[in-house]
Design an enzyme around this catalytic site. Structure first.
Site, PDB file in Angstrom:
ATOM      1  N   LYS A  35       0.753  -1.368   0.130  1.00 47.68           N
ATOM      2  CA  LYS A  35      -0.160   0.077  -0.062  1.00 47.68           C
ATOM      3  C   LYS A  35       0.777   1.194  -0.035  1.00 47.68           C
ATOM      4  O   LYS A  35       0.454   2.400  -0.802  1.00 47.68           O
ATOM      5  CB  LYS A  35      -0.988   0.065   1.260  1.00 47.68           C
ATOM      6  CG  LYS A  35      -0.027   0.192   2.339  1.00 47.68           C
ATOM      7  CD  LYS A  35      -1.227   0.463   3.704  1.00 47.68           C
ATOM      8  CE  LYS A  35      -0.582   0.564   4.954  1.00 47.68           C
ATOM      9  NZ  LYS A  35       0.227   1.757   5.142  1.00 47.68           N
ATOM     10  N   THR A  36       2.056   1.343   0.755  1.00 48.33           N
ATOM     11  CA  THR A  36       2.769   2.459   0.709  1.00 48.33           C
ATOM     12  C   THR A  36       3.348   2.737  -0.641  1.00 48.33           C
ATOM     13  O   THR A  36       3.469   3.933  -1.205  1.00 48.33           O
ATOM     14  CB  THR A  36       3.799   2.445   1.541  1.00 48.33           C
ATOM     15  OG1 THR A  36       3.409   2.017   2.992  1.00 48.33           O
ATOM     16  CG2 THR A  36       4.718   3.691   2.084  1.00 48.33           C
ATOM     17  N   ASP A 223      -3.567   7.697   4.278  1.00 42.39           N
ATOM     18  CA  ASP A 223      -3.059   6.174   4.590  1.00 42.39           C
ATOM     19  C   ASP A 223      -3.682   5.878   5.789  1.00 42.39           C
ATOM     20  O   ASP A 223      -4.197   6.517   6.955  1.00 42.39           O
ATOM     21  CB  ASP A 223      -1.426   6.621   4.910  1.00 42.39           C
ATOM     22  CG  ASP A 223      -0.886   5.213   4.845  1.00 42.39           C
ATOM     23  OD1 ASP A 223      -1.498   4.240   4.449  1.00 42.39           O
ATOM     24  OD2 ASP A 223       0.217   4.949   5.318  1.00 42.39           O
ATOM     25  N   GLU A 224      -3.775   4.500   5.979  1.00 43.82           N
ATOM     26  CA  GLU A 224      -4.329   3.984   7.305  1.00 43.82           C
ATOM     27  C   GLU A 224      -5.537   4.346   7.445  1.00 43.82           C
ATOM     28  O   GLU A 224      -6.184   4.507   8.570  1.00 43.82           O
ATOM     29  CB  GLU A 224      -3.437   3.745   8.439  1.00 43.82           C
ATOM     30  CG  GLU A 224      -2.137   3.241   8.224  1.00 43.82           C
ATOM     31  CD  GLU A 224      -1.989   1.711   8.228  1.00 43.82           C
ATOM     32  OE1 GLU A 224      -3.066   1.072   8.175  1.00 43.82           O
ATOM     33  OE2 GLU A 224      -0.895   1.043   8.061  1.00 43.82           O
ATOM     34  N   GLN A 254      -8.232  -5.004   9.107  1.00 41.59           N
ATOM     35  CA  GLN A 254      -7.149  -4.305  10.207  1.00 41.59           C
ATOM     36  C   GLN A 254      -7.625  -3.269  10.991  1.00 41.59           C
ATOM     37  O   GLN A 254      -6.701  -2.661  11.627  1.00 41.59           O
ATOM     38  CB  GLN A 254      -5.870  -4.072   9.455  1.00 41.59           C
ATOM     39  CG  GLN A 254      -5.069  -5.326   8.717  1.00 41.59           C
ATOM     40  CD  GLN A 254      -3.789  -5.093   8.237  1.00 41.59           C
ATOM     41  OE1 GLN A 254      -2.732  -4.811   8.902  1.00 41.59           O
ATOM     42  NE2 GLN A 254      -3.602  -4.978   6.925  1.00 41.59           N
ATOM     43  N   ARG A 601       1.560 -10.832  10.425  1.00 47.05           N
ATOM     44  CA  ARG A 601       2.838 -10.194  10.402  1.00 47.05           C
ATOM     45  C   ARG A 601       3.665 -11.363  10.107  1.00 47.05           C
ATOM     46  O   ARG A 601       4.967 -11.029   9.929  1.00 47.05           O
ATOM     47  CB  ARG A 601       3.030 -10.154  12.207  1.00 47.05           C
ATOM     48  CG  ARG A 601       2.212  -8.975  12.665  1.00 47.05           C
ATOM     49  CD  ARG A 601       2.066  -7.883  12.025  1.00 47.05           C
ATOM     50  NE  ARG A 601       0.725  -7.623  11.226  1.00 47.05           N
ATOM     51  CZ  ARG A 601       0.592  -6.916   9.809  1.00 47.05           C
ATOM     52  NH1 ARG A 601       1.610  -6.330   9.750  1.00 47.05           N
ATOM     53  NH2 ARG A 601      -0.478  -7.042   9.337  1.00 47.05           N
TER      54      ARG A 601
END
Length: 641
Positions: A35-36, A223-224, A254, A601
């Site tokens: 995503k970044t 973002d997020e 998330q 993770r």
């Protein structure tokens, strides 16, 4: 002419998301889907391929770490001459820049002072002292949290005292809140919560200010976005109301910060706010093996409040996920150690291993096992178990019964409300003048002491006799604490996590009792137990070694990735926790998302575990988490002990 940014390094779905530059865009970016990279390339595409002035772009993140990473990567892609003009900020940093320019219309001067959390606590302490409320540090922190809650929910002091909210808080807390607001106003100060609230006030009440900022930014990227709260969304919504060129990136699966105000519905219902929005789903995972992703996909599919997506990997399928059930939590911890040793034998570095748990109190058996096996470890976001305040408090009470040492007595005197450093220093001086230990002085001179200290000394006298008959440390400690005031102090102070840690200490004592083969009792029993604890603490010294296993709660692990991940404590009542079970489906779905975050993770190996036996946390016999039963057993390598 600017060099065209080549998008060949993006996969097809990433590329489509980057190229959709106009209007509202929602990018549902699964864990490890890059995503970044998409945000970075989208900004670069706007500047180099569409000739948008870089100063007209605003990118909002949640952490300084994310901000710095984005700036660094953009600098590499578009060069410093372009990247330095892009507005890349956390919400708070963005609001500071706005307020520095326009806060004057709200009656502040441009050189307003921003106070941090420490400043805020000190101001509240001084107000409490001046009002002679004698609040301890914990209560001051609760007042601080209350103020943040009220501000973020846009409730003024008048709102609170004029409706039912008034009855939810202590009158003294609200009085401090009132004086705190007056103090900030008088001294041209704002706290962190004010930064967002005052900016929203500027946008909502001063149209000329709003229009200026709307013209400033032609494109806004967030973002997020799944972690966005109502107030933050209002700020963004004001900015994009005219051009509606907004791109939000996030993953509803998330959303694990609802306790901080995050609203999953903001990303789930994005099309309700922006009817013509386009949605792009990024589900190619660049992090994990397929078996790990399959477990994550199956688990999260049980949630109803989500946007369906299945993560897939270009990596190989990998090994099955290991699931272990131990007879006790000690067995569970020892299994984790054995698996870590197997990894080390394969030349895996400890720094590539992560152990996750739902709550901090679950770490203590692991810590003991790690120490006993000389495995270096580091705990993030919390003190090590035996360093936690409430554990040291309980041990101080028990040490006072056996040893009567001055350090322990001073610690428990400090726990008495109304007994301060001056009183304690006077008692120490008087005991030294009379050439007596502090405890003996207190017991001999009961008549001259404060009533609260008399109560403590009397209680200790009674228990010095009573403890002689005890054959189990668990029963001794439970009876001693349940009949005293300490546990009730934790309950009255809403110290839920501290209370859980004390209950976890009871679990530790229970396991000690099971191994008490010497049939010790009374003072000898308590002495031996305290000696064992001291050995753990003494061995657990800070090491200069950098190769360490990482331990943390799942919430602290968000955004991280490790080669090998252990998730422990998968018991009903622990994960999901009892409170979530009581609250119902919405809370259960958030707990499931927390486990989903934990699973994703892991890159190369995943280990899940739970235990049997009795839990003082759940106040019941341990059962496997419902989440375990939701995982397809064909993906698991299961071991029982």
């Amino acid at each position: 002419m600017k060099e065209v940014i080549n998008l060949k390094h993006l996969n097809e779905k990433q590329r489509l998301a980057v190229l959709s530059s106009e209007g509202a865009n929602r990018i549902i970016a699964g864990a490890g889907s890059g995503k970044t990279r998409v945000i970075i390339y989208k900004i670069a595409h706007l500047i180099h391929n569409l000739a948008i002035n870089s100063s007209q772009i605003l990118a909002v993140t949640f952490t300084n770490k994310a901000t710095n990473e984005m700036k660094s990567r953009l600098n590499e892609l578009v060069g410093n001459d372009e990247s330095k003009y892009i507005w890349i900020h956390t919400y708070h940093a963005f609001c500071v820049r706005v307020l520095r320019r326009d806060i004057m219309v709200l009656g502040y001067t441009k050189d307003f002072i921003i106070i941090d959390t420490v400043d805020k606590i000190n101001i509240l302490k001084n107000i409490s002292k001046n009002k002679q409320y004698n609040f301890d540090n914990n209560e001051i922190k609760k007042v601080s949290s209350m103020i943040s809650y009220l501000k973020n929910n846009q409730l003024s002091y008048c709102d609170v005292i004029n409706n039912a909210f008034y009855y939810e808080y202590k009158q003294q807390w609200l009085e401090i809140y009132k004086i705190y607001l007056q103090y900030l106003s008088k001294n041209n100060m704002v706290d962190f919560d004010d930064l967002l609230i005052l900016t929203l006030k500027l946008f909502s009440q001063h149209s000329e200010v709003l229009q200026k900022w709307q013209k400033q930014f032609s494109y806004v990227l967030v973002d997020e976005f799944q972690d966005t709260n109502e107030l933050q969304f209002q700020l963004i919504n004001y900015l994009v109301k005219i051009h509606q060129n907004i791109t939000v990136v996030g993953d509803p699966d998330q959303t694990i910060y609802s306790f901080r105000g995050a609203k999953a519905r903001l990303i789930l219902d994005f099309n309700n706010y922006f009817p013509n929005a386009k949605t792009f789903i990024l589900n190619q995972n660049y992090r994990s093996i397929q078996n790990i992703l399959d477990v994550a996909n199956i688990l999260i599919s049980y949630n109803h409040s989500r946007i369906a997506k299945d993560l897939f990997a270009m990596n190989n399928r990998g090994n099955k996920i290991k699931l272990y059930c131990g007879n006790t939590s000690i067995c569970e911890a020892n299994w984790v150690i054995k698996e870590i040793k197997k990894l080390v034998e394969k030349n895996i570095l400890l720094k590539n291993i992560l152990i996750l748990y739902r709550a901090n109190h679950l770490s203590h058996h692991l810590e003991t096992a790690l120490i006993n096996n000389y495995i270096n470890y580091r705990i993030y976001g919390a003190f090590k178990f035996f360093e936690r305040k409430e554990i040291k408090d309980v041990l101080a009470y028990l040490k006072t019964l056996v040893y009567g040492d001055e350090l322990s007595i001073i610690r428990i005197l400090n726990l008495i409300k109304g007994v301060g450093i001056t009183t304690i220093n006077n008692l120490i001086e008087q005991s030294q003048n009379s050439e007596q230990s502090l405890l003996k002085y207190l017991m001999v001179n009961v008549s001259s002491l404060k009533p609260s200290i008399v109560k403590l000394v009397t209680y200790l006298k009674v228990w010095k006799e009573k403890l002689k008959s005890y054959e189990k440390i668990t029963c001794l400690a439970q009876d001693f604490l349940n009949n005293g005031t300490y546990l009730q102090q934790l309950v009255d102070g809403f110290e839920g996590e501290r209370l859980e840690n004390v209950k976890e200490l009871f679990n530790h004592m229970e396991n000690y009792d099971l191994q008490n083969y010497d049939s010790l009792q009374g003072i000898e029993l308590l002495q031996h137990y305290l000696q064992e604890v001291s050995l753990y603490v003494d061995q657990d010294e800070n090491s200069v070694v950098q190769d360490k296993v990482s331990l943390m709660t799942i919430h602290n692990a968000k955004g991280l990735e490790y080669d090998f991940v252990f998730v422990i404590g998968l018991n009903e009542g622990v994960f999901p926790n009892t409170l979530s079970i009581e609250e119902g489906i919405t809370a259960i779905e958030e707990e499931r998302r927390v486990l989903y975050v934990a699973i994703t993770r892991a890159k190369k190996g995943l280990f899940l575990s739970y235990s049997k036996g009795f839990s003082y946390i759940a106040n019941n016999y341990c059962l496997p988490s419902r989440f375990i039963t939701e995982i397809d057993t064909s993906l698991l390598e299961i071991k029982f002990n």
